[in-house]
Design a protein around this motif. Structure first.
Motif, PDB file in Angstrom:
ATOM      1  N   GLY A   1      52.154  25.016 -37.323  1.00 18.25           N
ATOM      2  CA  GLY A   1      52.139  24.490 -38.692  1.00 18.25           C
ATOM      3  C   GLY A   1      53.431  24.763 -39.443  1.00 18.25           C
ATOM      4  O   GLY A   1      53.742  24.093 -40.425  1.00 18.25           O
ATOM      5  N   GLU A   2      54.208  25.750 -39.002  1.00 16.72           N
ATOM      6  CA  GLU A   2      55.454  26.102 -39.701  1.00 16.72           C
ATOM      7  C   GLU A   2      56.658  25.304 -39.216  1.00 16.72           C
ATOM      8  O   GLU A   2      57.737  25.398 -39.790  1.00 16.72           O
TER       9      GLU A   2
ATOM     10  N   ARG B   1      58.393  20.823 -33.237  1.00 20.22           N
ATOM     11  CA  ARG B   1      57.069  21.146 -32.681  1.00 20.22           C
ATOM     12  C   ARG B   1      56.811  20.340 -31.410  1.00 20.22           C
ATOM     13  O   ARG B   1      56.372  20.853 -30.396  1.00 20.22           O
TER      14      ARG B   1
ATOM     15  N   PRO C   1      58.189  33.407 -37.050  1.00 14.78           N
ATOM     16  CA  PRO C   1      57.214  33.013 -38.079  1.00 14.78           C
ATOM     17  C   PRO C   1      56.320  34.187 -38.466  1.00 14.78           C
ATOM     18  O   PRO C   1      56.033  35.039 -37.637  1.00 14.78           O
ATOM     19  N   GLU C   2      55.911  34.196 -39.724  1.00 15.30           N
ATOM     20  CA  GLU C   2      55.056  35.304 -40.169  1.00 15.30           C
ATOM     21  C   GLU C   2      53.580  34.968 -40.052  1.00 15.30           C
ATOM     22  O   GLU C   2      52.754  35.848 -39.866  1.00 15.30           O
ATOM     23  N   SER C   3      53.243  33.673 -40.156  1.00 19.40           N
ATOM     24  CA  SER C   3      51.822  33.326 -40.070  1.00 19.40           C
ATOM     25  C   SER C   3      51.430  33.186 -38.600  1.00 19.40           C
ATOM     26  O   SER C   3      52.283  33.111 -37.711  1.00 19.40           O
TER      27      SER C   3
ATOM     28  N   ASP D   1      49.779  30.638 -37.560  1.00 12.87           N
ATOM     29  CA  ASP D   1      49.832  29.201 -37.276  1.00 12.87           C
ATOM     30  C   ASP D   1      51.292  28.791 -37.106  1.00 12.87           C
ATOM     31  O   ASP D   1      51.896  28.182 -37.993  1.00 12.87           O
ATOM     32  N   VAL D   2      51.836  29.115 -35.925  1.00  8.76           N
ATOM     33  CA  VAL D   2      53.251  28.844 -35.678  1.00  8.76           C
ATOM     34  C   VAL D   2      53.528  27.341 -35.733  1.00  8.76           C
ATOM     35  O   VAL D   2      54.489  26.891 -36.364  1.00  8.76           O
TER      36      VAL D   2
END
Ligand code: KG4
Ligand code: ZN
Length: 358
Positions: free
Chosen positions: A239-240, A246, A232-234, A236-237
């Motif tokens: 949230g992705e 999750r 993930p790039e953000s 907030d893993v």
């Protein structure tokens, strides 16, 4: 007494000013994004980044505090253990600064500085039992006073931060993985039976985390769907991720964190059994930011009638405020080094080689 602290032992470039034991200002240049591209710290890149960042950070620190270099009484530098090339950049800077501006030089043991760091925020009751948990170290100490550390236990293989980071890497979570593992683990209840407590059936105080890493690798072989398809790039893993992914990931990571924290708790309890005069339990280092560990150590301290000493989150990770503070404690008691001060790489004991001013 005004102390300039310099921290370059790993991948954070830090400078800070401490006056009479209180933090005046600090600057930190994290290299995490750069090393994240390689999935871990690349020593050669770290040294070059320290060299690039150190002087501008120090300039902006002195500007902010409105302090001229000649007002600095002592330069305190992390002298080890750490990456040798990185340490040498900080030490050379500190030696140059001290000799040009006529300041005292004090080399600081990075590990002791972690454990003393909460002294910037509160009084430290000694004797203390210290638990140091970072990306490179997992150790317990009996700390009689700020200068007297007796090593009780240490990891025989991976450090606890490494266990978190390697687990994160297996899952394709960004580096450093500890904070992401923590954030996901908070979303679920752990299954205490899912992972073993490594290296507890023995009478000693040492730790071992490599078996737990292997247990996680085996678990993931059976559950490949838990791995993220791409990193993930953000930040907030959670949230992705799709809700079902999750949930499953949070459950495994909560269970993994539980096993890690429980293994630490068991050995800290044993260390406390052998340190009957301890008045406090100090927990420090990057992994001291972990929410499950903070809760477990709080409970243990209250069961044992000890004061729990936890630094605030910003003081847990590598920083120069803790180096300046430890340097202030040393300099104030007359300890100093000459310009022949040597850096100490990881794996070698840091000598007590101060000269004493009367
Ligand atoms: O003390 P530190 O900043 O650097 C070293 O001297 O090693 O510690 C960094 C380590 C990394 O392994 C990072 O993943 C871990 O601390 N860490 C955490 C958390 N925050 C940082 N591990 C678990 N939970 C966290 N919340
Ligand atoms: Zn550290």
């Amino acid at each position: 007494m005004l102390v300039l602290g310099v921290e370059t032992s790993c991948d954070d470039t830090g400078v800070a000013l401490v006056r009479d034991g209180r933090l005046v200002a600090e600057r930190i240049g994290s290299q995490a994004d750069l090393h994240s591209l390689f999935g871990g710290v690349v020593p050669e890149i770290a040294s070059r980044e320290h060299l690039r960042l150190l002087t501008p950070l120090a300039r902006s620190l002195l500007d902010e505090a409105d302090v001229g270099p000649e007002s600095i009484d002592t330069v305190a530098a992390a002298r080890g253990p750490g990456l040798l090339g990185s340490l040498l950049v900080g030490l050379s800077f500190a030696k140059g600064f001290a000799s040009v501006h006529g300041a005292r030089l004090v080399g600081v043991n990075h590990l002791h500085a972690h454990l003393l760091a909460p002294g910037l925020e509160r009084e430290l009751p000694f004797p203390a039992l210290g638990l140091l948990v970072s990306g490179g170290h997992t150790q317990t100490y009996r700390i009689a006073d700020p200068f007297t550390f007796e090593l009780l236990g240490r990891t025989l293989d991976d450090a606890v931060g490494e266990a978190f980071d390697k687990t994160a890497k297996m899952l394709n979570l960004p580096y450093p993985g500890g904070p992401h593992v923590d954030a996901l683990a908070r979303l679920a209840e752990p299954d205490p039976e899912l992972f073993p407590r490594p290296y507890i059936d023995n009478p000693n105080l040492d730790f071992s985390f490599s078996g737990l890493k292997t247990a996680m690798a085996l678990y993931l072989e059976g559950h490949p769907e838990l791995k993220l398809a791409r990193m993930p790039e953000s930040t907030d893993v959670a949230g992705e991720l799709a809700p079902s992914h999750r949930e499953a990931l949070a459950h495994v990571l909560a269970s993994f964190s539980f096993a890690v924290v429980d293994a630490l708790r068991i050995k800290v309890e044993r260390a406390l059994d052998r340190t009957r005069d301890a008045r406090s339990l100090i927990v420090s280092g990057g992994v001291a930011a972990n929410s499950m560990l903070r809760a477990a150590m709080g409970q243990l301290a209250s069961e044992r009638g000890l004061e729990l000493v936890l630094p605030s989150l910003r003081l847990c990770a590598d920083n120069a405020a803790m180096i300046a503070y430890a340097g202030w404690l040393l300099a104030q008691s007359g300890y100093r080094h000459g310009l022949d001060l040597e850096a100490v790489p990881r794996g070698r004991a840091v000598p007590w080689d101060y000269t004493r001013e009367s």
